[in-house]
Design an enzyme around this catalytic site. Structure first.
Site, short mmCIF file in Angstrom:
data_model
loop_
_atom_site.label_atom_id
_atom_site.label_comp_id
_atom_site.label_asym_id
_atom_site.label_seq_id
_atom_site.Cartn_x
_atom_site.Cartn_y
_atom_site.Cartn_z
N SER A 1 0.87 -1.18 0.00
CA SER A 1 0.00 0.00 0.00
C SER A 1 0.90 1.22 0.00
O SER A 1 2.04 1.18 0.49
CB SER A 1 -0.89 0.02 1.25
OG SER A 1 -1.53 1.27 1.40
N TYR B 1 -1.36 -0.73 10.38
CA TYR B 1 -1.49 -0.98 8.95
C TYR B 1 -0.29 -0.40 8.19
O TYR B 1 0.31 -1.09 7.36
CB TYR B 1 -2.79 -0.35 8.44
CG TYR B 1 -3.05 -0.60 6.97
CD1 TYR B 1 -3.54 -1.83 6.55
CD2 TYR B 1 -2.81 0.39 6.01
CE1 TYR B 1 -3.78 -2.08 5.21
CE2 TYR B 1 -3.05 0.15 4.67
CZ TYR B 1 -3.54 -1.08 4.27
OH TYR B 1 -3.77 -1.32 2.94
#
Length: 260
Positions: free
Chosen positions: A149, A166
Site C-alpha cells: 500500500s 497498517y
C-alpha cells in the site's frame, strides 16, 4: 522471439489469490483468469467465495475456492496442500488478504496490532514459504505478487488516518518483498509488490466517509480514486513472462499520490 501478446499470456498457468472474494483481490483474480490462468481464490467466508467463483465463471474463467483464515498459522499448511491438490502446481501467488484498524497510537490495542500484523505480514511470509517449498522452488520457477500500500511508503497527514499498525505492516511487506527477491532469484522466482492508493472497497469505506472521497481524489495528480480496472495491468505484468526480468520492485498504483 515471442510477441507481446504471448509474453502477457497466462495460458496453462495456475494462480492463488488470497483475499480474492471481493474488491482488489477479485479484480486481480479476474485479470489473471482473463489472461488464461486457472484461479483459486481464498477468503474466510465461503458464501462470498461462491459469489466470486460465479462472477469469474460468468466471464469464462476457470476458478475454485478454499475458505480459510490465513491469519491462523495452523491453517496455512493445510490450505497450501489443498490448493496444490486442486491445481496440481502453483505458478502465481498473489498475497492480497489484509486487515486494518484505526485508533490513536497512544491508545492502539495490542490485540489489534497483532490482528493486523498476523494477516498482513506473518501470513505473507508463511504462504510464500509454503508455496515456495512445495511448488515453486522444486520446479525452479514462480511469480509472487505481494499487495502492499502507499501507506507503507510513509506516514499519514495530520487529521487523516490513525492506522499505525497498517502502515507498519505494509512497510514490512515492501522490505520483505525486496529481501525475498534477493534470496529466491536463484530459484527462478520473481517477487514484486503492488502498492495501491485509495480504491473504494470494504476496507477503505470508513476512511472515505470520514475524510471524504472527493478530498482524497483531489490529492492525486490524476484527480481520481482507483477503479475496478486499475490493478489489472500491474498484476498481469508481474505474473507473466512480460515481467520475467523484474524482481524486488514496488509499483505504486495511486494516481500519482506518492510522486508529489
Amino acid at each position: 522471439m515471442r510477441t507481446v501478446r504471448e509474453l502477457f499470456s497466462l495460458e496453462g498457468k495456475t494462480a492463488v489469490v488470497t483475499g480474492g472474494s471481493r474488491g482488489l483481490g477479485l479484480q486481480m483474480a479476474e485479470a489473471l483468469g482473463e489472461q488464461g490462468a486457472r484461479v483459486l481464490v481464498a477468503a474466510r467466508k465461503q458464501a462470498e467465495l461462491d459469489e466470486a467463483c460465479a462472477h469469474l465463471a460468468a466471464r469464462g474463467i476457470e476458478a475454485c475456492s478454499i475458505a480459510a483464515d490465513l491469519s491462523d498459522e495452523a491453517a496455512i499448511g493445510g490450505f497450501a496442500e489443498e490448493a496444490l491438490r486442486r491445481l496440481g502446481q502453483v505458478d502465481i501467488l498473489v498475497n492480497n488478504a489484509g486487515a486494518t484498524w484505526g485508533a490513536p497510537a497512544e491508545e492502539f490495542p495490542v490485540e489489534a496490532w497483532d490482528k493486523v500484523m498476523n494477516l498482513n505480514v506473518r501470513s505473507v511470509f508463511l504462504l510464500c514459504q509454503a508455496f515456495g517449498r512445495l511448488s515453486m522452488i522444486p520446479r525452479g520457477r514462480g511469480r509472487i505478487v505481494n499487495i502492499a500500500s502507499i501507506a507503507g511508503l510513509g506516514g499519514n497527514p495530520p487529521g487523516t488516518m490513525q492506522t499505525i499498525a497498517y502502515n507498519s505492516s505494509k512497510a514490512a511487506v515492501i522490505n520483505f518483498t525486496r529481501t525475498l527477491a534477493g534470496e529466491w532469484g536463484r530459484y527462478g522466482i520473481t517477487v514484486n509488490a503492488i502498492a495501491p492508493g485509495f480504491f473504494p472497497s470494504k476496507m477503505t469505506r470508513g476512511i472515505l466517509a470520514a475524510v471524504g472521497a472527493d478530498r482524497l481524489a483531489q490529492q492525486a495528480p490524476l484527480g481520481r480514486l482507483g477503479d475496478d480496472e486499475d490493478l489489472k495491468g500491474a498484476v498481469v505484468l508481474f505474473a507473466s513472462d512480460a515481467g520475467k526480468h523484474i524482481t524486488g520492485q514496488v509499483l505504486a498504483v495511486d494516481g500519482g499520490v506518492s510522486a508529489v
